[in-house]
Each structure stands twice: as C-alpha cells, then as structure tokens.
Scaffold this motif. Sequence first.
Motif, PDB file in Angstrom:
ATOM      1  N   VAL A 194     -25.910  11.133  30.514  1.00 47.42           N
ATOM      2  CA  VAL A 194     -25.206  12.035  29.612  1.00 47.42           C
ATOM      3  C   VAL A 194     -23.782  12.304  30.108  1.00 47.42           C
ATOM      4  O   VAL A 194     -22.872  12.520  29.327  1.00 47.42           O
ATOM      5  N   LEU A 238     -21.760  10.189  31.386  1.00 45.81           N
ATOM      6  CA  LEU A 238     -20.850   9.055  31.274  1.00 45.81           C
ATOM      7  C   LEU A 238     -19.869   9.193  30.128  1.00 45.81           C
ATOM      8  O   LEU A 238     -18.661   9.036  30.292  1.00 45.81           O
ATOM      9  N   LEU A 239     -20.402   9.478  28.952  1.00 50.34           N
ATOM     10  CA  LEU A 239     -19.562   9.434  27.766  1.00 50.34           C
ATOM     11  C   LEU A 239     -18.483  10.513  27.777  1.00 50.34           C
ATOM     12  O   LEU A 239     -17.313  10.210  27.527  1.00 50.34           O
ATOM     13  N   TYR A 266     -15.862   9.374  30.111  1.00 54.72           N
ATOM     14  CA  TYR A 266     -15.078   8.261  29.557  1.00 54.72           C
ATOM     15  C   TYR A 266     -13.962   8.790  28.661  1.00 54.72           C
ATOM     16  O   TYR A 266     -12.808   8.391  28.774  1.00 54.72           O
ATOM     17  N   PHE A 267     -14.325   9.706  27.788  1.00 49.71           N
ATOM     18  CA  PHE A 267     -13.304  10.221  26.866  1.00 49.71           C
ATOM     19  C   PHE A 267     -12.322  11.146  27.568  1.00 49.71           C
ATOM     20  O   PHE A 267     -11.136  11.158  27.239  1.00 49.71           O
ATOM     21  N   GLY A 278     -10.114   8.811  29.183  1.00 46.47           N
ATOM     22  CA  GLY A 278      -9.482   7.885  28.244  1.00 46.47           C
ATOM     23  C   GLY A 278      -8.521   8.544  27.274  1.00 46.47           C
ATOM     24  O   GLY A 278      -7.604   7.881  26.777  1.00 46.47           O
ATOM     25  N   ILE A 279      -8.717   9.803  26.940  1.00 48.41           N
ATOM     26  CA  ILE A 279      -7.825  10.456  25.980  1.00 48.41           C
ATOM     27  C   ILE A 279      -6.790  11.318  26.680  1.00 48.41           C
ATOM     28  O   ILE A 279      -5.621  11.319  26.316  1.00 48.41           O
ATOM     29  N   GLU A 309      -6.864   3.947  29.591  1.00 44.99           N
ATOM     30  CA  GLU A 309      -7.930   3.177  28.937  1.00 44.99           C
ATOM     31  C   GLU A 309      -8.605   2.256  29.926  1.00 44.99           C
ATOM     32  O   GLU A 309      -9.832   2.143  29.969  1.00 44.99           O
ATOM     33  N   ILE A 311     -12.622   2.662  31.020  1.00 44.43           N
ATOM     34  CA  ILE A 311     -13.644   1.635  30.806  1.00 44.43           C
ATOM     35  C   ILE A 311     -14.165   1.128  32.144  1.00 44.43           C
ATOM     36  O   ILE A 311     -15.344   0.820  32.284  1.00 44.43           O
ATOM     37  N   PHE A 336     -16.719   3.605  33.318  1.00 43.22           N
ATOM     38  CA  PHE A 336     -17.934   3.518  32.505  1.00 43.22           C
ATOM     39  C   PHE A 336     -18.733   2.279  32.898  1.00 43.22           C
ATOM     40  O   PHE A 336     -19.947   2.323  33.109  1.00 43.22           O
ATOM     41  N   LEU A 337     -18.023   1.171  33.039  1.00 45.29           N
ATOM     42  CA  LEU A 337     -18.695  -0.089  33.303  1.00 45.29           C
ATOM     43  C   LEU A 337     -19.403  -0.068  34.654  1.00 45.29           C
ATOM     44  O   LEU A 337     -20.570  -0.434  34.759  1.00 45.29           O
TER      45      LEU A 337
END
Lengths: 551, 612
Positions: B164, B166-167, B170-171, B174-175, B182, B186, B189-190
Amino acid sequence: MNPDRNLGALLDGTFHDTLAVSLPHFRPELCLAATIVLLLLCRMLPLLRLVDSGFLALGGVLFSLFFAWDDVLSLRGGAWASTIGDLLAGRQELFGGLLAFDSLTAYIRLLLAGFLVLFILFTKVSGIPDSEDGADFYTLVLGSTLGMCLMASANHLLMVFMAVEMASVPSYALAGLLKGRKASSEAALKYAVYGAGAAGVMLYGLSLLAGVLGTCHMPTMARALASLDSMWMPGGTGLALAIGGLMVAVGLAFKLSAVPFHFWCPDVFAGAAAEVGAFLSVASKAAAIALLLRVAFGMGTTGPGPDHAVEMAALGETRHFIVGAIALLAALTCTLGNLAAYGQTNMKRLLAYSTIAHAGYLMMGVAAAVALAGRDADASRSAVAAVCFYLGTYVFMNLAAFAIVALLRNSLRSEEIASYAGLIRTNPGIVVATGVVLVSLIGLPPLAGFISKFLVFSSVMEAVSLDAERPLMLVLLVVGGINTVISLFYYLRVLKVMTFDPPPAERTADAFPLVSIPGALVTALVVPVVSLGIFWSGLYAFARLAGAFAS
Amino acid sequence: MGIAPTLAVTQPAFWPLTLILFLPAIVAGILALPIIPRGKDDSVRWVGLATTIAVFILSLWMAVPAIFGAGSPGQFVVGEAGMQAVVKQPWIPAFNIEYLLGVDGISMPLVLLTTFLAVLAAAASWPIEKHVRPYWILFLLLETGMIGVFVSLDFFLFYVFWEVMLLPMYFLIGIWGGPRREYAAIKFFLYTLAGSVLMLLAILMLYFASDVRTLSDDQLLATHVVSPALEGADRAAALTAVHSHPKPIHTFNLLALAAIGQSPVSPFAATSFWGMTLESWAFLLLLIGFIIKVPVVPVHTWLPDAHVEAPTPISMILAGVLLKLGGYGILRICYPICPGAGLSFAWLVCGLGVVSMVYGAFAALAQKDFKRMVAYSSVSHMGYVMLGLGVWSAVAGHEYQWDAWAQGVNGAMFQMLAHGISSAGMFFMVGVLYDRVHHRNLEEFGGIFNRMPLYASLAVAIFFAGLGLPGLCGFIGEVLVTLSSWNYSRLLAVCSAFTVILTAAYILWAIQRVYLGAEYKGPHGDHLTPMTRRELAIAVPLVVLAIVFGVAPQLIFNYITPTVNRQVETLAEWTRSVHDGHPAAAGATAATDSGAVELQATIDTFTVGGGR
C-alpha cells in the motif's frame, strides 16, 4: 419385442430427458434465445421498431440472470464448504451427454449474465451502437453469449466445436461493426480468417481423437484413455492422440488469444469499437477459460465411480501432457503479452496485450488445477476456485478499463494514450478511477487484481509444495513473478501520462466529470474493484462453489 | 477451515490500534470528498496536520502510559518482552487470514517514531503549493501503510500494507519531486516491487509448508492461533479443533510461523529444492525484498535518486521510516521464521552490512549535492543495522554467547531509531537551505553560520548526531554494533570502526563547506533569512531528541531490550539444541538479567570513555 414400442420407449426417454432434466437447467440459455427472437421480430414490424433494442435485450438478460442465480442457489444448498460431496453428485448431463450442468456451468453462466447486464448498460451510456445498429448489435452479442454459455457447459467434443463457432461467428461481425472504418473491416476480416483456420485445425484434431477413442463424449473418452496401457503405445495411436490433443489446443488457444495464436487480438481490439473490445476481452475470455477447464478436466480426470482411484492414476500421463501444454502456453502468453504491451501508444492495443497477458496468468491457474488433480482433490478445487475468482474480478477490472476508454473517446475523440495527458488537472475523479483499475491489473493490494493473482500464485505454489509437476510449476511461479514486475511499466506509463505530463495544447474538449451518468457508470464498475480487494470472502465462496466441479 | 470461533471477548487494544492504523486513511478518504471547497488549501493542511497529531497522541497514549496515567487496558506495558495489545479478528477464513495486530518492544518504538516523524513531516509540508489536496491524501495514505507494516502480525496483512505504501510514494515523488522526479519515482517503484514479488513467493512457500497442528497447546495460545482470551470449554474446544483437524492447517500468523520455524523438526528445513532447504530459499527471497528497502549495496541505487528528487517532507519520511521497514522485516520475519538459514547466511548479512557501510561512506565523500551526500550517509548508517542484526555470534567457536549477539541486535534497533531522528533532521536541514537558495551544490555554500546562526547551530547538532558523536543518539548504536561484531569477525569489526573515521570525514567536510567559511557567495544570497517559527518547531524537537537519546539511551533500551533479548536468547537456545543436541540451558532466566546488566555496563563504559 415390438420395434415400435422400442422406439416409443426411446422417444419417451428422450422427451423425459429433454423436458424434465435438461430444459430446467437450460433456462438462462432459453431466455437468451427468446430475446434474440424477440429482437429480430421487432425489426420486422414497423410499430415495434420504436422499441429500444437495448432495453429489450436488457430485459431478456435480466431474466437470464435471474435463472442463472436461481441455478446457483439451487446448487448451494446448505453451508458452502460441507456440500462438495453433494455437489459432485449433483452433476447432471443434459441432452444425452452433450452438455454438463454442474457448479462451474452455473458460476460461469451467472458471470456471463451479470456481465451482460453491466455491458448493455455501458453501451447505452457510451452510445455505440446507435439506434440504427442496436438490434443487430444486441442480437450478435446475445448470440455470441449463448455460444459462450454452451462453451462453459460443453461435455462432448462436437459440442465444444459448435459452441466455439457459435461464440465466434457473431464476434467476427461485431468486430466489423464500425462499417465506415477501414481498420474495423480489416479487423473483422483478419479475425474471421484466423478464426476459420483455427476452427478447421480444431475440427481435424477432434476427428483424430474421436477416431482413436471411438467417442466424443468426454467422460467416456477419459475412461477410454485410462484403459490404454500407455499413451506411447506402438502403432501410432499415442501420436495420433497427442497430435489430436494439440490441434484441439490450437482452437482453444485461439479463443484464449494465447501466444502464438494471439495475432488477431491487438488488431481486432484496435480496429473494433472499445465496446466490442470489452465484450471480447471479458466474456470471451471467461468462456474460453471455462472451456479449457472443461476439456482439460474432461480428458484428464474421471468422475466419481468404483474405479476412480485406478483411473485417475492411469490418466497421470494424459494430465502430464495437458499440464505441459497449458503451462508452456501460459508462460509464453504471459511474457509475450507483457513485453509487447510495452511499446503501445494506443490504449486499446495496450489493453489487448494486457488481456493476452492476463490470459497467461489464468492459464497458470488452470495448469496448477490439472496438475493438482492427481495429488489432492481439495487443492485442485481451490485452484479452480482461484481461476474462477480471477474471472469474477476480471469482469469489473476490464469492463471498467474499456468503459473508461470508450467514454474518454466520446469526449476527447481519441484513444491514443498521449491524448490523456494531464487529465488529472481537469478530471481528477476519472484519473483516480483509471488508476484504481490499472493498479488492480498490475496486481497490487488492496485491490481485487491482487487477490486474484495471489490466489492463482498460491495454487501454483501449492502444486509445488505437494510435488505436483514441481519443476514446471516453479517455472510458472518465476515467470509469473517476473511478469508482474514487467507489467508495472506499461500500466504505470498510462497513469504517468495522465498525472505527470502537461495537457496537450490543442485539446479542446474536456473529459466527462465523475458526477454524471458516464461517471456514475465508471464509479459503479470501480467500486467493486476496491471492495473485492478487501472483502473477498463472498465472491470467493462462489468461486469455491464453482471449483467443486473438479473431481 | 476456520480454526477458532469468532471471539465474543472484547479486545481492549482493538480500537486504539485500529484508530492509530486507519485514522489517516479515513481522513484521506474524507479529504477526497468535496467537503472542503476548492481553494481552501490551508484548511486541508490543518486537517492533515491535526490528523497526524491525533495519531501521534494516540500512539503516545499507548506507548508511554506514564504520561497519561498507566493501567488502562490496551496500553503498552514497558519492560514486558512478549507481544502485547493483540487484536485478532477473522478476515478471510478460507485461507486463515486474520486481522491480527500487536505490538512488542521492537515494533512499539518504531510505531512511535513513525507517528512522530509524520507530524514533523506534515509540518514540513506547508510550503508545498502544488495540488495541495492530493498531496495530503497521499501523505495520509502513506502513514497508514507505514504503521500497518509495523503492527501487522499476519503475513498477508503485512504484505498488503507493505504494498500500500508504494503507490502514494510513487506519486509523492513523481508529482511533487525535483527535475528528474519521473525517473526517480519509477525506479523506486520498480526496485521495491521486484523485492515484493520475491517476498510474495516466500510468503506462499512458508504458508504451504506450515502446519499449526504441530504446535503444542501452549504455543498455540502464545502465538494467538487460538486466542488466549478464550476461557475454559471454549479454549479446550478450539485447541481440540486444531489438533483433530484432518488436513494440515496452514497459517500466515507470523508468531506461529516463527514457532514452527524454530521447532526442532521444522518443516521449513525438511524440504529442499536444488540443494537448498525451503527455509534457505525463503530467507534469501525475504532478505532480498527487505534489503532493497534498507537499502543495502548493491540494490541501493534507487535511494539517492529518490531522496534527491523527493520533496523535503517525503525525504524525511523516506529516510526516517521507510528504510526502517527493511530492518524491521529482517528482525521480525527473516530470523525468527528461518533461524537455520539465518545461521548459515550470517556471513552474508554481515558482509552486506559492512560493504554498504564502507561503500556508502566513500560515496558520501564523493558527492557534490548536499542531499545526495545525506542519502549516501543513510546507506552507510543502515549498514550498521545490517551488521548488528546479522552477527549470529551465538556460536563463537563452540561457546554459546547470546549476550554479545543481543548487544548487536539491540545496537541495530537503537541505530534504527537514532537514524530515524538524525536522518530526518539532516534532510530537513538541507530542505531549509534549499527553500531559500534553491540549490544544493556543496561547492557553492559557505558562511551560513554568519547569516543564519540559529539554523546553523541546530543543523550542526543534527549532523553531529549523524556522525555519531558521543552524547548524541548516533553514537550508542554504532558502538554497540561494532563491539558485538568483534566476537563474530575481527575483520568486520575493524572495517566498521574504520567507517567511523570516514563518516566523520564526510560530515565534518560538509559542515566546513556549508556552514563555516567567511561569507556566502552562491546564488540567491539575499534570501538567507532566519528560520521561521514553523521550521524551528520541526527542528528543535529533533535536536532535543537526538541529545536526550544520546544522554539517556535507557529511555529506548527499556522498550527494546526485553523483547530483543528474549528473541536472541530463544534463537541462541535453538542454535545450541540443533547443533549440539543439548536441551535448553538451565540458567536461561538468569541469563536475561546478566545479559541486561552487561549490556548496561558496556553502554556506560563507552558513553563515558568516548574512545574516538
């Protein structure tokens, strides 16, 4: 004895079998057939043409859904877990052994009918087909679904062929629904040619199998196989069986869009309307997986009987062959699907490869189920349950994905991933919905896609731990794991474009807001993706019921 | 397959733990609804901050009963070794998956660290102007994920919370991140997903090999497979139901898996694939999953990128909490469940620890970017944690000395908490500078002391804590780990002691380049304004804690030592019984006390002695 009386007894028997045994279990299909007839009738009479074909179809499907639900309830009996024995005894052969009615039939029919309800609502919202094409479209969809119901209950190889054709032929026409578009016509032609080729090969394979074993009735075939000394007996019998089996597998692989018989899939999905893609990717896949289960278990296992244990042992070699073929296809399908999805720029093509990849995961579950059948019947049942659960969540995930594509197409006039850039700024709700669906397709908790993948992987792992085809299953686990990581890229790329990238300058139209009829549809499809990830006991109980079909 | 009847007994910790866990997620859900109108960004910020504060107070109520008047049911009892505040509710009976939560001396301080840093990071999030509402939603979801990992006792639940996180992360990178966000997002996440997939395979392996029927009645109760809250006939019936079950009962219960793994005839050691036991495979798979998070060389490369690109509050969370999840996983899952593999792979864990310690220090020396330097210092510092966890010195020669090992694990735990404070502080300090001058180039700083004296003093204090100066929190953990590793391997001990010099070098050099010097000549010199009150409110508690934990480490040891010592002692007994066939030693209980005393003595000696 008087031959007339003999004939009379035969007729009586047939009447009894048809009216008292078969037809009561055939009500969902009958409803679909009646609706098709009604739809066609309505086109003949000018006054009835005013009737909206979509809602007419919806009415018929709702009846079908009700009867399918009723069938599931009738199987359910008392407590879920304790009735597996009763359920196995409750298996019935319909129409002289052509079809089988058991928990898998009931579950898949319920799934298909439920999907149709959502699907028709979705097409009403998305506006394809228009009222002109409506009657054609729904007739074809219902006809194809009728074929899929038969696929899920086929118990006889001829019926397998008929059902596959019945499901496929309307799909060819559906693929060409967008009449003015060249891509659509090309897709339809490609699909039809591939389909015809696969059907021919399959029919040839069926005739080989029937020729060697002397029957097309799958339980009888399994008993005949069990009585053979070895598959590799002299005289080419074994070879004929193997080639026949592989040829049948070609036909099934075509329906599953398994590599290397997947080439039609991206072209058809990209050329046809997103609505057709949704239908093919969900319903067709569910039916194909059910059929794969039917054939694999039909040929590789025998039902309860006095010699059950002996027969099951004798069929070990057959199952080994079946598991090997399915596992190989599964690994190839999954890997190639995920890798090819990588470079796609069109959302429908991407979803096509995603569908192919998911067929691979589903086939891993089927392979595990067949491998476990000889070891531990309970474990085999839970592997089938895992596959059935996967199909259940897949309905929502993929239908939602295609619904978003179709509805965004309506407002943005494009299905290119690049055209979704920066949607988060104007339509955060839709982007969140897309995010939930795509992340669920990757298989991350706490979403439904994770539970599905978890169940399938756990079945494969159970096969490993029970030493059922251990090396093969370990390979499947590794392949599945690697693929999960690979798949992250392309699903996440869509999300990245939607959230990180700036919106294109030339975009004129806005996407639809979440508070609207299309938005409500998307919400209705996405909410189960979340809730089935957290509260999955309910659907899993149904899936276990379906799993009880495995002896 | 349900093995225990649904509990009618109320669990006193149910609501406190559930609230601590889910309050952030619930508030995130409420924020997602259009209740607060658009444009009212400040209201969103206040709601977010208030939530983190509420969760912190709740966890404080639980963890430090002394403040609130001890004795309420559900509160944590300091000094008790076992699992406390256990919450057990059925979730998916078909797979024996449960909503099983609990805290002990290992997880409680980490929960407290998480909720505390969440408050500070929330306060540090004020300057974020872009997409305020989504930011806070993701931030709060992240908090639920982190707390969930620490309190889950069910492996499935653990995995769910693990993923839970991770996402949102990531954002968040990333944002709201820097120019290469970016790529960094990633990559993070990877790496983590690759580790998670391996972990999932290990989870399934262990699940299908487990069978709770092999546990004794006492073990079933102690591991909460059968809730000890059941009384009399209910309890007997539940126990009989387990033992009379016709087929193996698999389990995701971490405590039960540990009990099975430590039993003399562990099923995990019985089966083998390709020459290695299932236990070894599971250990390696889990270890890879966890060391990616720690992170350890060679799978650390996501960390500098993620840190450099992440916004300041997210860097604080990342360094302060996320890295600890890896160490926690190794301590809670790898060793207790796969003790045999832990023993045979001790060299691997220790070696990885020392390699990342040294490599991280050298890499930090070479950095030109201030934040990247701090990121590599995290790699180096977490190496101590790995080394401390790994020193399976229970069998040094043929002597069974569990106390030296306990020293290492205690040191590793302390190092995790101390690093949580100091690294979050260091990242915040870098962020304060970056907010003003918008660059992080070490070469272009200098003279900050003259321009911002208060800020510079606080920053230097935090950096000294990171350096491991005696009297500050960074010292205790490092010295305990280094000492304990002497018993295991002289070479590793020498390396880790040598790293201290490198650490001093890169930190002192950074301090010299940034804070000292005559005047600031870099860009935006006129923006070097004094710290705001908000920034002070974040920095001062971190500095205070760094000093308090350095001076009074007992505050932390009171929590962790009983649990850590018990785990280490159990595993040492296990080693002895497996290797020599000896039954458990008679003086086991006496050993606990003497070990604690000895530990205390070492701490005292080295706090006073200094020795650098």
